[in-house]
Design an enzyme around this catalytic site. Structure first.
Site, mmCIF file in Angstrom:
data_model
loop_
_atom_site.group_PDB
_atom_site.id
_atom_site.type_symbol
_atom_site.label_atom_id
_atom_site.label_comp_id
_atom_site.label_asym_id
_atom_site.label_seq_id
_atom_site.Cartn_x
_atom_site.Cartn_y
_atom_site.Cartn_z
ATOM 1 N N HIS A 124 0.836 -1.203 0.000
ATOM 2 C CA HIS A 124 0.000 0.000 0.000
ATOM 3 C C HIS A 124 0.877 1.262 0.000
ATOM 4 C CE1 HIS A 124 -2.953 2.926 1.743
ATOM 5 N NE2 HIS A 124 -3.799 2.202 1.036
ATOM 6 N N LYS A 141 -12.436 0.564 7.660
ATOM 7 C CA LYS A 141 -12.913 -0.373 6.649
ATOM 8 C C LYS A 141 -13.993 -1.262 7.251
ATOM 9 C CE LYS A 141 -9.196 0.801 3.820
ATOM 10 N NZ LYS A 141 -7.762 0.876 3.716
HETATM 11 C C1 LIG Z 1 -6.823 1.865 3.539
HETATM 12 C C2 LIG Z 1 -5.488 1.379 3.893
HETATM 13 C C3 LIG Z 1 -4.644 2.122 4.724
HETATM 14 C C4 LIG Z 1 -4.998 3.523 5.152
HETATM 15 O O1 LIG Z 1 -6.021 3.557 6.084
HETATM 16 P P1 LIG Z 1 -6.913 4.880 6.258
HETATM 17 O O2 LIG Z 1 -7.471 4.763 7.635
HETATM 18 O O3 LIG Z 1 -7.938 4.864 5.191
HETATM 19 O O4 LIG Z 1 -5.978 6.045 6.127
HETATM 20 C C5 LIG Z 1 -3.444 1.563 5.090
HETATM 21 N N1 LIG Z 1 -3.071 0.335 4.644
HETATM 22 C C6 LIG Z 1 -3.848 -0.381 3.815
HETATM 23 C C7 LIG Z 1 -3.392 -1.715 3.347
HETATM 24 C C8 LIG Z 1 -5.080 0.123 3.407
HETATM 25 O O5 LIG Z 1 -5.826 -0.561 2.560
#
Ligand SMILES: *Cc1c(COP(=O)(O)O)cnc(C)c1O
Length: 382
Positions: free
Chosen positions: A128, A235
């Site tokens: 990521h 998420k």
């Molecule tokens: C979405 C995501 C993040 C970032 O998280 P947020 O709370 O949206 O900033 C970090 N690592 C991975 C693998 C992600 O999918």
């Protein structure tokens, strides 16, 4: 300057790579309203469909004045922040936890606090952006292994390990664009054999995998061997913010050195209350994750039967379409048929690997899945 910017935008457009935003209104049952049209939302990371759960919504509306008006180390820590950290530590099976304002801030902050120019960081080729940015910010040597290829990781470790004072291995437990998982047992063996630190990003696994829904470290029974388990509330947990679960001493180190933690105003209490409520929902409603994963298996099986080649082993189901413009056209056609799916294109994924990425949510029932499969077959001429 202005002219150069316009040229770059035109270039992106001609390559089928220009991105834009649209205003979205959430609606129930795994759907969204966009410009008055309702679509089945196959692009949401609200995997358990709990962002609109009454307990979480109610918590989000409580907590008094929302602003903390200070960073955590100044006067921005409320009892709710500490309570959430206790709950996350217990949920993750670690001694302690630190709450961050977002997953992006957690990754750039943690990695740059732990690593420096004398560190080697081993990360997956498909890591990521927040992981990559954290490594860049730290000045450490970035050593990338082929996607989920533990033999390649070992080869790189055995070749490089003497050259750096410290080494960190970092990877995701469910890859955001591929929906697949590395061999976690093997990772802990490599960590021990080569005396590295190990950090896992459970952004897409938290709430979905594991007996208690805490993620794949729990499911693989390796939590004790992982130095830092990070993840987000944004998420599957339907809230906002992020966490790192770790040892008490590492927590103390992080709150003293992690700049994205130290120099940013803490999350409002209503968000923290919502995150606490979401952990309770995950505990009390395990059927959400079970049904989601069963439906994901069902969808992958049907896709394979229809001659598509779905990736992954999770609720994230990518279908590689390769060509940027064809991918865009397919997603447009699916939208016309009432399904909101995003075309994922470079630089989010490597060149030639554009894809339709489906994220299944608990609210998507078999009838939605069957209808989508039919629309996909039609739109792609199968
Ligand atoms: C979405 C995501 C993040 C970032 O998280 P947020 O709370 O949206 O900033 C970090 N690592 C991975 C693998 C992600 O999918």
């Amino acid at each position: 300057m202005e002219q150069r910017i316009n040229e770059l935008i035109e270039m992106r457009k001609s390559e089928g790579l220009l991105r834009s935003m649209c205003d979205v209104e959430p609606s129930r049952g795994g759907k969204v309203l966009i410009e008055g049209e309702e679509y089945v939302n196959l692009s949401s990371n609200d995997y358990l469909s709990i962002a609109s759960h009454p307990d979480i919504v109610k918590a989000m509306q409580g907590g008094g004045l929302p602003a903390t008006s200070s960073s955590r180390l100044m006067t921005g820590t409320r009892k709710e922040h500490s309570l959430l950290e206790e709950k996350v530590a217990a949920f993750k099976g670690k001694e302690a936890a630190v709450v961050f304002n977002s997953g992006y801030q957690a990754n750039i902050g943690i990695i740059s606090a732990l690593c420096s120019r004398t560190t080697a960081v081993y990360c997956d080729k498909l890591s990521h952006a927040s992981i990559i940015d954290g490594i860049k910010l730290s000045g450490a040597k970035m050593i990338r292994f082929r996607h989920n290829d533990m033999d390649h990781l070992e080869e790189l470790l055995s070749r490089q390990i003497g050259n750096y004072k410290k080494s960190l291995i970092i990877t995701e437990t469910v890859f955001s664009m591929d929906g697949d998982t590395p061999d976690l047992k093997r990772l802990t063996e490599l960590k021990d054999k080569y005396d590295c630190m190990l950090m896992l990003d459970e952004a897409h696994a938290t709430g979905v995998f594991g007996e208690n829904g805490s993620g794949l470290a729990e499911e693989a029974n390796i939590s004790a061997s992982v130095d830092i388990i990070m993840g987000t509330f944004s998420k599957a947990l339907g809230g906002f913010g992020a966490y790192a679960a770790t040892s008490s001493s590492l927590k103390e180190y992080l709150i003293n050195t992690c700049r994205s933690f130290i120099y940013s105003t803490s999350l409002p209490v209503n968000i923290i209350l919502a995150d606490i409520a979401s952990l309770d929902v995950v505990r009390l409603e395990p059927e959400r994750r079970k049904e989601l994963l069963a439906n994901s298996d069902y969808m992958r099986e049907r896709l394979t039967e229809k001659g598509f080649n779905p990736l992954g082993g999770s609720q994230i189901i990518p279908i590689i379409t390769a060509d940027n413009k064809r991918t865009l056209k397919l997603s447009e056609d699916l939208k016309k048929k009432g399904f909101w799916v995003t075309a994922v294109r470079p630089p989010t994924v490597p060149d030639g690997e554009s894809r339709i990425r489906i994220s299944l949510n608990y609210d998507h029932k078999r009838t939605d899945i069957d209808a989508f499969l039919e629309a996909l077959a039609e739109a792609s001429g199968k």
